[in-house]
Design a protein around this motif. Structure first.
Motif, PDB file in Angstrom:
ATOM      1  N   ASN A   1       0.820  -1.226   0.000  1.00 21.98           N
ATOM      2  CA  ASN A   1       0.000   0.000   0.000  1.00 21.98           C
ATOM      3  C   ASN A   1       0.844   1.262   0.000  1.00 21.98           C
ATOM      4  OD1 ASN A   1      -2.517  -1.405   0.067  1.00 21.98           O
ATOM      5  ND2 ASN A   1      -2.248  -1.739   2.271  1.00 21.98           N
ATOM      6  N   ASN A   2       2.034   1.182  -0.552  1.00 22.01           N
ATOM      7  CA  ASN A   2       2.909   2.350  -0.655  1.00 22.01           C
ATOM      8  C   ASN A   2       2.311   3.324  -1.660  1.00 22.01           C
ATOM      9  OD1 ASN A   2       5.117   4.128  -1.277  1.00 22.01           O
ATOM     10  ND2 ASN A   2       6.508   2.600  -0.433  1.00 22.01           N
ATOM     11  N   PRO A   3       2.116   4.620  -1.285  1.00 21.33           N
ATOM     12  CA  PRO A   3       1.503   5.573  -2.214  1.00 21.33           C
ATOM     13  C   PRO A   3       2.416   5.950  -3.371  1.00 21.33           C
ATOM     14  CG  PRO A   3       2.216   6.696  -0.218  1.00 21.33           C
ATOM     15  CD  PRO A   3       2.410   5.215   0.028  1.00 21.33           C
ATOM     16  N   ASP A   4       3.724   5.705  -3.236  1.00 19.36           N
ATOM     17  CA  ASP A   4       4.642   6.004  -4.326  1.00 19.36           C
ATOM     18  C   ASP A   4       4.495   4.970  -5.438  1.00 19.36           C
ATOM     19  OD1 ASP A   4       5.714   8.204  -2.981  1.00 19.36           O
ATOM     20  OD2 ASP A   4       7.178   6.942  -1.925  1.00 19.36           O
ATOM     21  N   ALA A   5       5.064   5.275  -6.592  1.00 21.39           N
ATOM     22  CA  ALA A   5       5.065   4.357  -7.727  1.00 21.39           C
ATOM     23  C   ALA A   5       6.335   4.593  -8.521  1.00 21.39           C
ATOM     24  CB  ALA A   5       3.833   4.551  -8.600  1.00 21.39           C
ATOM     25  N   ILE A   6       6.620   3.683  -9.402  1.00 18.44           N
ATOM     26  CA  ILE A   6       7.794   3.769 -10.263  1.00 18.44           C
ATOM     27  C   ILE A   6       7.318   3.908 -11.695  1.00 18.44           C
ATOM     28  CG2 ILE A   6       9.761   2.473 -11.151  1.00 18.44           C
ATOM     29  CD1 ILE A   6       9.906   1.251  -8.284  1.00 18.44           C
ATOM     30  N   THR A   7       7.912   4.837 -12.428  1.00 24.80           N
ATOM     31  CA  THR A   7       7.603   5.009 -13.838  1.00 24.80           C
ATOM     32  C   THR A   7       8.881   4.852 -14.635  1.00 24.80           C
ATOM     33  OG1 THR A   7       5.759   6.507 -13.359  1.00 24.80           O
ATOM     34  CG2 THR A   7       6.650   6.530 -15.587  1.00 24.80           C
ATOM     35  N   ASN A   8       8.966   3.767 -15.399  1.00 21.42           N
ATOM     36  CA  ASN A   8      10.109   3.531 -16.267  1.00 21.42           C
ATOM     37  C   ASN A   8       9.788   3.979 -17.680  1.00 21.42           C
ATOM     38  OD1 ASN A   8      11.760   2.371 -14.255  1.00 21.42           O
ATOM     39  ND2 ASN A   8      10.718   0.410 -14.490  1.00 21.42           N
TER      40      ASN A   8
END
Length: 215
Positions: free
Chosen positions: A197-204
């Motif tokens: 449930n981490n609000p961050d995300a990764i965009t590659n």
């Protein structure tokens, strides 16, 4: 659970995704179909191999517009902690949809069963929905946009989480090399949810190159 292409907690990356995809008739009347796709994905600013995939399958054509498929896959993930081997069994339907803005729309709905026996005993179930739009520009060039969204259907002891997993959005041209071959090279945005449930995300940000062969 992502596929091992994340560098650290919330880093993004430039990657190079390369693929070969083959499909066509497996018998004389065209009812049975064959499928193969292979992938090499380079991470860390496209400097080293991150993921390789081999995915064969067979299909049965229900109609001109709809085919049902069954296959397997071997995925090798080169993570910072060593190599991870993942086996998959998959089922999917491919189908044609309506015309839209002068282009053709097609879809693919895939269910995967994922196994990582070296990391845990659970089977991970994941659903993937793919939609593709293609519009011819002339006899050789066309414009392609597609999107694929991934949902985990359960939690596993090796790290898959239920819920939204990732989204892939591709935009780029396609060029017909011959009657049976075309190539697509464009931009692929890969948005990956973080676990817990981490609000961050990764965009590659990926340069995607794919050769398609059809018979």
């Amino acid at each position: 659970m992502t596929t091992g292409i994340v560098k650290s907690h919330a880093d993004s990356d430039f990657q190079s995704w390369n693929a070969l995809a083959l499909a066509g008739d497996a018998d004389d009347d065209g009812k049975w179909q064959f499928w193969f796709d292979g992938h090499l994905r380079f991470k860390d600013d496209a400097s080293r191999l991150g993921v390789s995939i081999i995915r064969p399958g067979v299909g049965y054509k229900l109609s001109r517009d709809t085919t049902l498929w069954f296959g397997v896959a071997r995925v090798t993930i080169n993570s910072d902690n060593g190599s991870i081997e993942e086996d998959r069994v998959w089922q999917q339907a491919t189908y044609s949809l309506n015309q839209f803005m002068g282009g053709t729309v097609s879809g693919r709905s895939r269910l995967e069963q994922r196994f990582r026996n070296d990391e845990g005993d659970d089977t991970g179930y994941r659903f993937r929905q793919f939609i593709r739009w293609s519009k011819p520009l002339n006899e050789q060039w066309s414009m392609v946009i597609w999107d694929e969204v991934f949902f985990g259907l359960n939690d596993t002891d090796w790290g898959q989480n239920s819920g939204f997993d990732q989204n892939r959005l591709y935009v780029g041209p396609a060029y017909r090399l011959s009657k049976n071959w075309r190539v697509e090279m464009g931009y692929l945005n890969n948005h990956i949810a973080l676990p817990g449930n981490n609000p961050d995300a990764i965009t590659n940000h990926n340069l995607a190159l794919t050769f398609f062969g059809s018979w």
